[in-house]
Scaffold this motif. Sequence first.
Motif, PDB file in Angstrom:
ATOM      1  N   UNK A   1       0.859  -1.182   0.000  1.00 28.43           N
ATOM      2  CA  UNK A   1       0.000   0.000   0.000  1.00 28.43           C
ATOM      3  C   UNK A   1       0.894   1.231   0.000  1.00 28.43           C
ATOM      4  N   UNK A   2       0.551   2.212  -0.822  1.00 30.35           N
ATOM      5  CA  UNK A   2       1.309   3.460  -0.818  1.00 30.35           C
ATOM      6  C   UNK A   2       0.551   4.481   0.018  1.00 30.35           C
ATOM      7  N   UNK A   3       1.310   5.260   0.764  1.00 25.70           N
ATOM      8  CA  UNK A   3       0.754   6.285   1.640  1.00 25.70           C
ATOM      9  C   UNK A   3       1.478   7.600   1.385  1.00 25.70           C
ATOM     10  N   UNK A   4       0.779   8.723   1.560  1.00 30.26           N
ATOM     11  CA  UNK A   4       1.458  10.011   1.489  1.00 30.26           C
ATOM     12  C   UNK A   4       2.172  10.309   2.805  1.00 30.26           C
ATOM     13  N   UNK A   5       3.138  11.176   2.761  1.00 28.50           N
ATOM     14  CA  UNK A   5       3.803  11.673   3.970  1.00 28.50           C
ATOM     15  C   UNK A   5       4.243  10.594   4.929  1.00 28.50           C
ATOM     16  N   UNK A   6       3.756  10.656   6.168  1.00 27.67           N
ATOM     17  CA  UNK A   6       4.193   9.736   7.216  1.00 27.67           C
ATOM     18  C   UNK A   6       3.380   8.460   7.325  1.00 27.67           C
ATOM     19  N   UNK A   7       2.629   8.085   6.311  1.00 25.15           N
ATOM     20  CA  UNK A   7       1.817   6.868   6.364  1.00 25.15           C
ATOM     21  C   UNK A   7       2.620   5.593   6.333  1.00 25.15           C
ATOM     22  N   UNK A   8       3.874   5.685   5.885  1.00 26.81           N
ATOM     23  CA  UNK A   8       4.804   4.556   5.909  1.00 26.81           C
ATOM     24  C   UNK A   8       5.991   4.998   6.744  1.00 26.81           C
ATOM     25  N   UNK A   9       6.442   4.119   7.622  1.00 28.61           N
ATOM     26  CA  UNK A   9       7.562   4.466   8.502  1.00 28.61           C
ATOM     27  C   UNK A   9       8.593   3.344   8.498  1.00 28.61           C
ATOM     28  N   UNK A  10       9.850   3.730   8.658  1.00 29.86           N
ATOM     29  CA  UNK A  10      10.900   2.738   8.833  1.00 29.86           C
ATOM     30  C   UNK A  10      10.767   2.196  10.251  1.00 29.86           C
ATOM     31  N   UNK A  11      10.483   0.906  10.353  1.00 35.17           N
ATOM     32  CA  UNK A  11      10.358   0.247  11.650  1.00 35.17           C
ATOM     33  C   UNK A  11      11.536  -0.702  11.809  1.00 35.17           C
ATOM     34  N   UNK A  12      12.191  -0.617  12.945  1.00 36.06           N
ATOM     35  CA  UNK A  12      13.308  -1.511  13.208  1.00 36.06           C
ATOM     36  C   UNK A  12      12.960  -2.429  14.363  1.00 36.06           C
ATOM     37  N   UNK A  13      13.488  -3.631  14.279  1.00 32.90           N
ATOM     38  CA  UNK A  13      13.280  -4.631  15.328  1.00 32.90           C
ATOM     39  C   UNK A  13      14.640  -5.168  15.750  1.00 32.90           C
ATOM     40  N   UNK A  14      14.869  -5.169  17.047  1.00 33.63           N
ATOM     41  CA  UNK A  14      16.077  -5.802  17.575  1.00 33.63           C
ATOM     42  C   UNK A  14      15.982  -7.283  17.223  1.00 33.63           C
ATOM     43  N   UNK A  15      17.087  -7.852  16.764  1.00 35.99           N
ATOM     44  CA  UNK A  15      17.080  -9.281  16.425  1.00 35.99           C
ATOM     45  C   UNK A  15      16.937 -10.108  17.687  1.00 35.99           C
ATOM     46  N   UNK A  16      16.399 -11.280  17.543  1.00 40.32           N
ATOM     47  CA  UNK A  16      16.205 -12.187  18.676  1.00 40.32           C
ATOM     48  C   UNK A  16      17.541 -12.799  19.085  1.00 40.32           C
ATOM     49  N   UNK A  17      17.626 -13.183  20.345  1.00 45.31           N
ATOM     50  CA  UNK A  17      18.785 -13.918  20.842  1.00 45.31           C
ATOM     51  C   UNK A  17      20.039 -13.086  20.980  1.00 45.31           C
ATOM     52  N   UNK A  18      21.172 -13.766  20.822  1.00 45.24           N
ATOM     53  CA  UNK A  18      22.468 -13.130  21.030  1.00 45.24           C
ATOM     54  C   UNK A  18      22.720 -11.990  20.042  1.00 45.24           C
ATOM     55  N   UNK A  19      22.243 -12.150  18.814  1.00 46.82           N
ATOM     56  CA  UNK A  19      22.436 -11.078  17.829  1.00 46.82           C
ATOM     57  C   UNK A  19      21.797  -9.778  18.316  1.00 46.82           C
ATOM     58  N   UNK A  20      20.611  -9.875  18.888  1.00 49.78           N
ATOM     59  CA  UNK A  20      19.938  -8.693  19.419  1.00 49.78           C
ATOM     60  C   UNK A  20      20.652  -8.135  20.634  1.00 49.78           C
ATOM     61  N   UNK A  21      21.196  -9.015  21.467  1.00 52.66           N
ATOM     62  CA  UNK A  21      21.945  -8.570  22.645  1.00 52.66           C
ATOM     63  C   UNK A  21      23.205  -7.820  22.240  1.00 52.66           C
TER      64      UNK A  21
ATOM     65  N   UNK B   1      23.222  -5.810  19.783  1.00 54.14           N
ATOM     66  CA  UNK B   1      22.778  -4.558  19.179  1.00 54.14           C
ATOM     67  C   UNK B   1      22.362  -4.659  17.724  1.00 54.14           C
ATOM     68  N   UNK B   2      22.280  -5.856  17.179  1.00 52.79           N
ATOM     69  CA  UNK B   2      21.886  -6.020  15.785  1.00 52.79           C
ATOM     70  C   UNK B   2      20.376  -5.883  15.629  1.00 52.79           C
ATOM     71  N   UNK B   3      19.972  -5.260  14.540  1.00 52.48           N
ATOM     72  CA  UNK B   3      18.548  -5.078  14.276  1.00 52.48           C
ATOM     73  C   UNK B   3      18.293  -5.197  12.779  1.00 52.48           C
ATOM     74  N   UNK B   4      17.032  -5.337  12.439  1.00 56.24           N
ATOM     75  CA  UNK B   4      16.609  -5.340  11.036  1.00 56.24           C
ATOM     76  C   UNK B   4      15.485  -4.326  10.906  1.00 56.24           C
ATOM     77  N   UNK B   5      15.319  -3.808   9.734  1.00 53.20           N
ATOM     78  CA  UNK B   5      14.287  -2.806   9.534  1.00 53.20           C
ATOM     79  C   UNK B   5      13.558  -3.001   8.226  1.00 53.20           C
ATOM     80  N   UNK B   6      12.389  -2.409   8.155  1.00 54.80           N
ATOM     81  CA  UNK B   6      11.593  -2.457   6.945  1.00 54.80           C
ATOM     82  C   UNK B   6      10.634  -1.267   6.957  1.00 54.80           C
TER      83      UNK B   6
END
Length: 168
Positions: A90-110, A112-117
């Motif tokens: 879905x396309x949105x104007x302005x701030x309707x789409x946001x970069x969301x990041x998630x800390x990775x699970x487990x040791x990778x997250x500990x 400081x690694x994260x992924x975003x979309x």
Amino acid sequence: MLPMKPIAERDLRASFVNCTKGEAKRLAVPKDLAAQPWDDLDFLGWRDPAAPQRAYLVAESGDRLVGVALRQAAAQAGRARRSMCALCLTTHPGGGVALMTARRAGQAGQQGNSVGSYLCADLACSLYLRGKKEVEPGGRLRESLTLADQIERTTANLAAFLDKVTGA
């Protein structure tokens, strides 16, 4: 695709893979889980009303629930162009789409690694797909895919994102 099954608060909190049990216990859950439109949801997503930069997403993955705590990246000043959600397209104007990041699970997250979309800022992808929630004109591009195919594509995109978070 089958609709999402209603989730009890206890199960919802236990599903989070990228935060501690204490963090999961303290996170804000939707006030009335029973009132959610379960038959129209491919996943449950919501924003924290007390901390707007925080969001949460819970989805069925195989035979279990996977919950992910998300953080919205700071908005870019003057951003007025349209952006597209990586899950539902879905396309949105302005701030309707946001970069969301998630800390990775487990040791990778500990470490400081994260992924975003880039996701719909309100995490209402399922409702946009089904026409239950509207974007201003031009938000949902007309597609030749059936609704079932669009839902399948969205859930595949979500599964790929969750796999990155969990390291699967």
